[in-house]
Design a protein around this motif. Sequence first.
Motif, PDB file in Angstrom:
ATOM      1  N   UNK A 108       0.805  -1.222   0.000  1.00  0.00           N
ATOM      2  CA  UNK A 108       0.000   0.000   0.000  1.00  0.00           C
ATOM      3  C   UNK A 108       0.834   1.266   0.000  1.00  0.00           C
ATOM      4  N   UNK A 109       2.069   1.197   0.459  1.00  0.00           N
ATOM      5  CA  UNK A 109       2.901   2.395   0.563  1.00  0.00           C
ATOM      6  C   UNK A 109       3.529   2.739  -0.784  1.00  0.00           C
ATOM      7  N   UNK A 110       3.776   4.030  -0.982  1.00  0.00           N
ATOM      8  CA  UNK A 110       4.494   4.486  -2.181  1.00  0.00           C
ATOM      9  C   UNK A 110       5.970   4.139  -2.012  1.00  0.00           C
ATOM     10  N   UNK A 111       6.415   3.162  -2.756  1.00  0.00           N
ATOM     11  CA  UNK A 111       7.766   2.654  -2.585  1.00  0.00           C
ATOM     12  C   UNK A 111       8.746   3.444  -3.449  1.00  0.00           C
ATOM     13  N   UNK A 112       9.879   3.854  -2.880  1.00  0.00           N
ATOM     14  CA  UNK A 112      10.841   4.646  -3.669  1.00  0.00           C
ATOM     15  C   UNK A 112      11.480   3.807  -4.778  1.00  0.00           C
ATOM     16  N   UNK A 113      11.602   4.406  -5.946  1.00  0.00           N
ATOM     17  CA  UNK A 113      12.260   3.740  -7.075  1.00  0.00           C
ATOM     18  C   UNK A 113      13.767   3.777  -6.861  1.00  0.00           C
ATOM     19  N   UNK A 114      14.418   2.627  -7.010  1.00  0.00           N
ATOM     20  CA  UNK A 114      15.855   2.538  -6.748  1.00  0.00           C
ATOM     21  C   UNK A 114      16.577   1.989  -7.979  1.00  0.00           C
ATOM     22  N   UNK A 115      17.793   2.449  -8.158  1.00  0.00           N
ATOM     23  CA  UNK A 115      18.660   1.982  -9.242  1.00  0.00           C
ATOM     24  C   UNK A 115      20.020   1.622  -8.653  1.00  0.00           C
ATOM     25  N   UNK A 116      20.820   0.938  -9.462  1.00  0.00           N
ATOM     26  CA  UNK A 116      22.133   0.511  -8.997  1.00  0.00           C
ATOM     27  C   UNK A 116      23.117   1.684  -9.022  1.00  0.00           C
ATOM     28  N   UNK A 117      23.852   1.860  -7.948  1.00  0.00           N
ATOM     29  CA  UNK A 117      24.855   2.930  -7.861  1.00  0.00           C
ATOM     30  C   UNK A 117      26.061   2.564  -8.732  1.00  0.00           C
ATOM     31  N   UNK A 118      26.533   3.474  -9.581  1.00  0.00           N
ATOM     32  CA  UNK A 118      27.664   3.141 -10.466  1.00  0.00           C
ATOM     33  C   UNK A 118      28.977   2.941  -9.708  1.00  0.00           C
ATOM     34  N   UNK A 119      29.028   3.385  -8.436  1.00  0.00           N
ATOM     35  CA  UNK A 119      30.291   3.278  -7.697  1.00  0.00           C
ATOM     36  C   UNK A 119      30.334   2.023  -6.815  1.00  0.00           C
ATOM     37  N   UNK A 120      29.314   1.833  -5.939  1.00  0.00           N
ATOM     38  CA  UNK A 120      29.327   0.708  -4.991  1.00  0.00           C
ATOM     39  C   UNK A 120      28.424  -0.439  -5.415  1.00  0.00           C
ATOM     40  N   UNK A 121      27.630  -0.254  -6.471  1.00  0.00           N
ATOM     41  CA  UNK A 121      26.740  -1.291  -7.010  1.00  0.00           C
ATOM     42  C   UNK A 121      25.564  -1.611  -6.107  1.00  0.00           C
ATOM     43  N   UNK A 122      25.345  -0.839  -5.022  1.00  0.00           N
ATOM     44  CA  UNK A 122      24.165  -1.035  -4.183  1.00  0.00           C
ATOM     45  C   UNK A 122      22.983  -0.263  -4.771  1.00  0.00           C
ATOM     46  N   UNK A 123      21.789  -0.653  -4.379  1.00  0.00           N
ATOM     47  CA  UNK A 123      20.591   0.046  -4.828  1.00  0.00           C
ATOM     48  C   UNK A 123      20.461   1.371  -4.070  1.00  0.00           C
ATOM     49  N   UNK A 124      20.178   2.423  -4.817  1.00  0.00           N
ATOM     50  CA  UNK A 124      20.034   3.740  -4.219  1.00  0.00           C
ATOM     51  C   UNK A 124      18.765   4.396  -4.746  1.00  0.00           C
ATOM     52  N   UNK A 125      18.051   5.179  -3.907  1.00  0.00           N
ATOM     53  CA  UNK A 125      16.837   5.867  -4.372  1.00  0.00           C
ATOM     54  C   UNK A 125      17.151   6.862  -5.476  1.00  0.00           C
ATOM     55  N   UNK A 126      16.268   6.945  -6.443  1.00  0.00           N
ATOM     56  CA  UNK A 126      16.474   7.839  -7.571  1.00  0.00           C
ATOM     57  C   UNK A 126      16.433   9.296  -7.120  1.00  0.00           C
ATOM     58  N   UNK A 127      15.542   9.615  -6.185  1.00  0.00           N
ATOM     59  CA  UNK A 127      15.358  11.009  -5.779  1.00  0.00           C
ATOM     60  C   UNK A 127      16.370  11.479  -4.735  1.00  0.00           C
ATOM     61  N   UNK A 128      17.232  10.590  -4.222  1.00  0.00           N
ATOM     62  CA  UNK A 128      18.233  10.994  -3.231  1.00  0.00           C
ATOM     63  C   UNK A 128      19.433  11.622  -3.934  1.00  0.00           C
ATOM     64  N   UNK A 129      19.962  12.699  -3.365  1.00  0.00           N
ATOM     65  CA  UNK A 129      21.118  13.370  -3.965  1.00  0.00           C
ATOM     66  C   UNK A 129      22.395  12.561  -3.810  1.00  0.00           C
ATOM     67  N   UNK A 130      22.488  11.782  -2.705  1.00  0.00           N
ATOM     68  CA  UNK A 130      23.692  11.009  -2.438  1.00  0.00           C
ATOM     69  C   UNK A 130      23.312   9.547  -2.240  1.00  0.00           C
ATOM     70  N   UNK A 131      24.241   8.671  -2.583  1.00  0.00           N
ATOM     71  CA  UNK A 131      24.035   7.250  -2.326  1.00  0.00           C
ATOM     72  C   UNK A 131      24.117   7.012  -0.827  1.00  0.00           C
ATOM     73  N   UNK A 132      23.154   6.342  -0.205  1.00  0.00           N
ATOM     74  CA  UNK A 132      23.191   6.136   1.247  1.00  0.00           C
ATOM     75  C   UNK A 132      24.301   5.195   1.689  1.00  0.00           C
ATOM     76  N   UNK A 133      24.937   4.485   0.754  1.00  0.00           N
ATOM     77  CA  UNK A 133      25.975   3.523   1.121  1.00  0.00           C
ATOM     78  C   UNK A 133      27.377   4.121   0.979  1.00  0.00           C
ATOM     79  N   UNK A 134      27.649   4.778  -0.154  1.00  0.00           N
ATOM     80  CA  UNK A 134      28.998   5.306  -0.386  1.00  0.00           C
ATOM     81  C   UNK A 134      29.034   6.827  -0.464  1.00  0.00           C
ATOM     82  N   UNK A 135      27.866   7.474  -0.296  1.00  0.00           N
ATOM     83  CA  UNK A 135      27.759   8.940  -0.320  1.00  0.00           C
ATOM     84  C   UNK A 135      28.190   9.533  -1.650  1.00  0.00           C
ATOM     85  N   UNK A 136      28.107   8.775  -2.713  1.00  0.00           N
ATOM     86  CA  UNK A 136      28.473   9.254  -4.043  1.00  0.00           C
ATOM     87  C   UNK A 136      27.327  10.084  -4.612  1.00  0.00           C
ATOM     88  N   UNK A 137      27.587  11.351  -5.056  1.00  0.00           N
ATOM     89  CA  UNK A 137      26.503  12.145  -5.648  1.00  0.00           C
ATOM     90  C   UNK A 137      26.263  11.716  -7.094  1.00  0.00           C
TER      91      UNK A 137
END
Length: 668
Positions: free
Chosen positions: A622-651
Motif C-alpha cells: 500500500x505504501x508508495x515505494x521509492x524507485x531505486x537503481x544501482x549505484x555506479x560506484x558501490x553497485x548497491x541500490x540507491x533511491x532515484x530522488x536521493x542526492x547522495x548514495x546512502x551507502x557510499x555517499x556518491x553524488x
Amino acid sequence: MKTMIWKELRENVRWAALGFLCLLLAETYALSTKRTDTLDAYYGITLCGATFLLVSAFGCALIGAALGAVQLIPELRRDQWASLLHRPVPRGVIFFGKAVAGLSLYAVATGIPLLISIAHAAWPGAFAAPFVPGLALPAVSDLFLGVAFYCAALLLALHPGRWCGARGAIALCAVAVLVLHLADHWPFALPIFAAALFLAAGWGAMLGSTRHWVSRLALGCVILVGCETALLPLGAFIEWLPQKPAAPTAYSDFRISSDGRVLVLKDRGGDSFKVTDADGTAITEERYAEMESSGQFLSPVPLAYRRGAAGEAFLMYVPPRSSWTRLQLMNRDSEGPELWYLVCGPQSHFAGYDKLSRRCIGICDAGGFHDPAAALQPFASEHQDNFFSDLYWVGSELFGFDFTEWSMTPLFDAGGETMGSAVRFPNDVETSKYIAVALRSGVRILDLRGAPLLAIPYSHEAVHWPNVEITSTDDLSRIFLKYGPRSAQPGDENLPTYLDEIDAQGHLVRTHKLLTHRFRITPPTWRSRIVRLLAPPFPAIAATLWERAQPPRKMPVSDSSPGLIQDLTDRELAGITTVAVALGLVALHWARRANLSAERTATWVVLTIVFGAAGLLTYRLASDWPTRVRCPRCAHKRPVRADFCPHCREPWKPAPSKGAEIFESSAR
C-alpha cells in the motif's frame, strides 16, 4: 460535473439495461419455482428463499462490478486516458462524476427488479404465506453489496500494480466482503463500510501522488483485509496435512428404561459401548444391552430453564437472511390443506393460508380465531414456543393451539412469574400425557387440560446447568429431571450431568451424577497451533485478555467477530507474541535496506507487530515505494530522488554538456 454525468449515462445505459433484464428474469424465475414447493420453517419463505437470495446477492455483485469495469477499462488506453485527464476539470470531479452516473445506473438496474419481486411476493394469491415487509430486508442489503463491488471495480481499474500484489489483495478483500455478507455478519453495516473504503481508496488512486491521507488509510485497510484473506488458504492447507488420528473420546450418558430404571451408557468410540446400572454394575440383560431397540428407553425432552438460556441462545444462531425472526411456519409437519404462520413483531398474531388457493383464510389474535377481514387485535407480546412442542406462551400465560380445529385454549397462568418454556412429555406431541412448565422457581407439571398436578423445585442453579430435560414413566410414578452443562466453554469440560429422580408426590428420591465428557475441549493439534500463529497478534491477544476478564456467562454467546481468536492459552500467547516481534524485526531490516525514513520505518514495524504477516505485506503493497537503481560506484541500490548514495555517499554525476549552458549563464 453535469457534463461528465451525462456522458457516462449515455455511454453505459445499455449495459445497465442488460443487467436489469438479466436480474429481473433470474429473480422472477427464483420466485416462481418456490410458489408450489413446500415452504421451509427455517429458510425459504418467499423473499427469504435460498435461491432468491443467492440470485439477489450474486446478481447485484456482478452488475455492480461489471458497471464499474465498463466505465473505466475502455478509457484506460493511453490516448483516451490522456485525453480524459487533460480536460480543464480536476481529477476528483472526473472520478465522482463517473461514480454518480454509475451508481445511478446501478440503482435502476437492481432496484427496479427488487421492487417488482416485492410486489410479486405481496400480491394476494402469489404465495401461501403472508407478506411481511421485513422479509425484503436481506435482498435490500444485497443492493449495498453491489455498491461495494462497484466501488471495488473502480479501485481495481485505477490502482496501478500487479495482480499478484496490491490488485490481488483488493480483489481478495472484495471476496471476503461477499463471503461475510452471505454468512450474515452485519448485513447492512459491512457492505456500506466496505463501499466507503473502496470509494475513498479509488478516489486516491485517481488523484495519484496528491492523494489525501484518508484515501491512503482506506487503501491500507482494504489491502490488510485482502492479505488476511490470502492467509486463509495457507491455514486450510496446514489443517489438511495428514496427522496421527486422535484417540476416540469416551462418552457417557444416562439412559432411562420404560419402566423407570436408570442406566448408564458408556460409549468407548466406534461401535463399542457398555451398559451399566447407575451404581456402575454391569448389565447383561439383553433388552437393556441392545440400545437400538425401539420403545425400550425414554428420551428426555429439552426444557429450558428460562427463555434466556435456550430461546435467545437459539435465536443467536438464526442468520438474519432467514425468515425465522420475521415469519415462522407453525404446523411444520402438517399435510392438511392449511398452513399457519406466526407473524413476529409488534403486530404479533397467527395467519392461516389455504395451500390450493394461496389465500388468507383466517387469523388468530388476542381475541381468538377470526375471519381475515376482522380487525386485528395483536397479542401483548410475541408468542414464544419451545420448537419441540405445539405449546405457546405470551408473558406468563400458556396456551394450547389446535390450528386444524381453529381453537385456542388457555392452559396455565404463572401469575406474573417469568415463564421459560413449556413442553409435552414423556414422549412426542401425539402420545404425550403431561405438560411441564419451566418457571424461575421450579417446574410445574400439568395434565393436558391445564390442571396442576405437581410443583418440583430446581435442585441445581442455572449458572452451570442451564440445559434441563424432563421425562417420566407413563403413570407419572417417576419423574426425571436431567441437568446438563452449557455448551463447550473453558472450565465446563469437567462439569458433571445430574439426573434427579422424583416420585409421584414431587419429592426428590435420589440424585445421580455422571461425568459425561460431552463438552470436553480436546487439546489443539500441532496443525491448529500453527494456524493460530497466523492470526493477527494484537487483536487475538486483546480479545483473549478481554475474554478472561469477563465473569462466567450463564449461557453461551456466539462470537461477534468471525475468525477472531478469543481463547489463546498462555503458551499460545507467548508464541504469537514471539512471532509478532520476529516479523517486526524483518520489517525493520527491510526498511533499513530500502533506506526509509525513521517515521516510515516505525510505521511499518508497528503495523507488522500489530497485524503480523498481513501487516508486513500491507505496508509493502500500500505504501508508495521509492524507485531505486544501482549505484555506479558501490553497485548497491540507491533511491532515484536521493542526492547522495546512502551507502557510499556518491553524488549523481552532472548532466553532460549540450551547448545550451550559455543561456543559463546569460540569464544569471
